[in-house]
Enzyme design. Sequence first.
Site, PDB file in Angstrom:
ATOM      1  N   ASP A  12      11.795   9.537   5.172  1.00 21.51           N
ATOM      2  CA  ASP A  12      12.704   9.596   4.026  1.00 21.51           C
ATOM      3  C   ASP A  12      12.944   8.202   3.457  1.00 21.51           C
ATOM      4  O   ASP A  12      13.246   7.270   4.206  1.00 21.51           O
ATOM      5  CB  ASP A  12      14.053  10.189   4.440  1.00 21.51           C
ATOM      6  CG  ASP A  12      13.960  11.665   4.778  1.00 21.51           C
ATOM      7  OD1 ASP A  12      12.903  12.266   4.508  1.00 21.51           O
ATOM      8  OD2 ASP A  12      14.939  12.214   5.307  1.00 21.51           O
ATOM      9  N   ASN A  52      14.178  17.138  11.559  1.00 21.12           N
ATOM     10  CA  ASN A  52      15.638  16.962  11.571  1.00 21.12           C
ATOM     11  C   ASN A  52      16.318  18.029  12.427  1.00 21.12           C
ATOM     12  O   ASN A  52      17.228  17.737  13.214  1.00 21.12           O
ATOM     13  CB  ASN A  52      16.194  17.042  10.145  1.00 21.12           C
ATOM     14  CG  ASN A  52      15.757  15.887   9.273  1.00 21.12           C
ATOM     15  OD1 ASN A  52      15.318  14.851   9.764  1.00 21.12           O
ATOM     16  ND2 ASN A  52      15.866  16.068   7.975  1.00 21.12           N
ATOM     17  N   GLY A 228      32.070  25.208   3.705  1.00 22.58           N
ATOM     18  CA  GLY A 228      31.655  25.725   4.999  1.00 22.58           C
ATOM     19  C   GLY A 228      30.436  26.615   4.914  1.00 22.58           C
ATOM     20  O   GLY A 228      29.420  26.256   4.316  1.00 22.58           O
ATOM     21  N   ASP A 257      20.248  20.625   7.626  1.00 27.39           N
ATOM     22  CA  ASP A 257      19.400  20.675   8.822  1.00 27.39           C
ATOM     23  C   ASP A 257      20.244  20.560  10.087  1.00 27.39           C
ATOM     24  O   ASP A 257      19.982  21.239  11.086  1.00 27.39           O
ATOM     25  CB  ASP A 257      18.360  19.557   8.780  1.00 27.39           C
ATOM     26  CG  ASP A 257      17.481  19.623   7.539  1.00 27.39           C
ATOM     27  OD1 ASP A 257      17.326  20.724   6.979  1.00 27.39           O
ATOM     28  OD2 ASP A 257      16.970  18.567   7.123  1.00 27.39           O
TER      29      ASP A 257
END
Length: 327
Positions: A12, A52, A228, A257
């Site tokens: 990344d 991840n 959430g 992830d």
Amino acid sequence: MRIAVTGSIATDHLATFPGRFTDQLVADRLDRVSLSFLVDDLDIRRGGVAANISYGLGRLGLTPLLLGAVGPDFGAYRSWLEENGVDTGFVHVSEKRQTARFMCTTDLDQNQIASFYGGAMAEALGIDLAPVAARLGGLDLVLVSPNEPRAMLRHTAQCHDLGIDFAADPSQQLTRLEPEEARTLVDGARWLFTNEYEAAVLCERTGWRQSEVLDHVGVWVITLGAEGARLLRAGGQVTDIPAVPVTAIADPTGAGDAFRAGFFAAVGWRLPEETAARLGCALAALALEAVGPQDYTVTADTLLGRIRGAYGRTAAAALAPHLERSA
């Protein structure tokens, strides 16, 4: 529980823009967009959805099996993952292509503009679940996360053929799928994961209403960011799980992830899905407070404290024996 995670493994490149993307857009010139953003910093981090998720599972004491395709530049990354509890023994190494790259810029409002170069991920189609399952004495669960689309379809079909429970997480690949392909990836999944926007895209892509999607899956988990997560089941049953409060968002990359890692760690411990979603929210909060999707620290005390504060002592007590033993 033996969990295999299929999907992308990437590096990344994360940049921060000290303004707002929307301020740079001219309403009557959107058909000719040509913008350049001067960023303040650049962080190069380990990433990729499957990697991840596997990192989070490994940090929680499981030993997930990572299945993806990488380039010959994977050596140091492999060592990092193995040090954090991930089994990389079946990762495919390309002789021709480099490991995938994710390039993302985030503005002050946490909006993101990103590009993804697949690189070696194109060879993920060659990864065969059958010999992997045979050598390991079986797999209990396969998470089919964003990957080369044909590989996602192959791994889903193999889960059906081998009788392995699977979770469908089509995510950003939804827009590349034909309607029949999207329906194939969803159909028969024990768990389906999307965020709120992807939920709408999934319905558009499959041509199914929400109720029809639920006829084809066990539980549909929709992540709602700061609100959430929501668990949907056929028959209209809805369970909302509030988010764990975050002190300050350092970087949103990889929070979803981390949620999945927490969720499937609890599933691996045979805990209820509501408990799994609470652990997912707690791990996502830690990821949001760190820069980079594999740079958060996991300790039992920290996670239990966050869960206790958000959901109460009973919720923390349900997870305590597992976290104290593994995290």
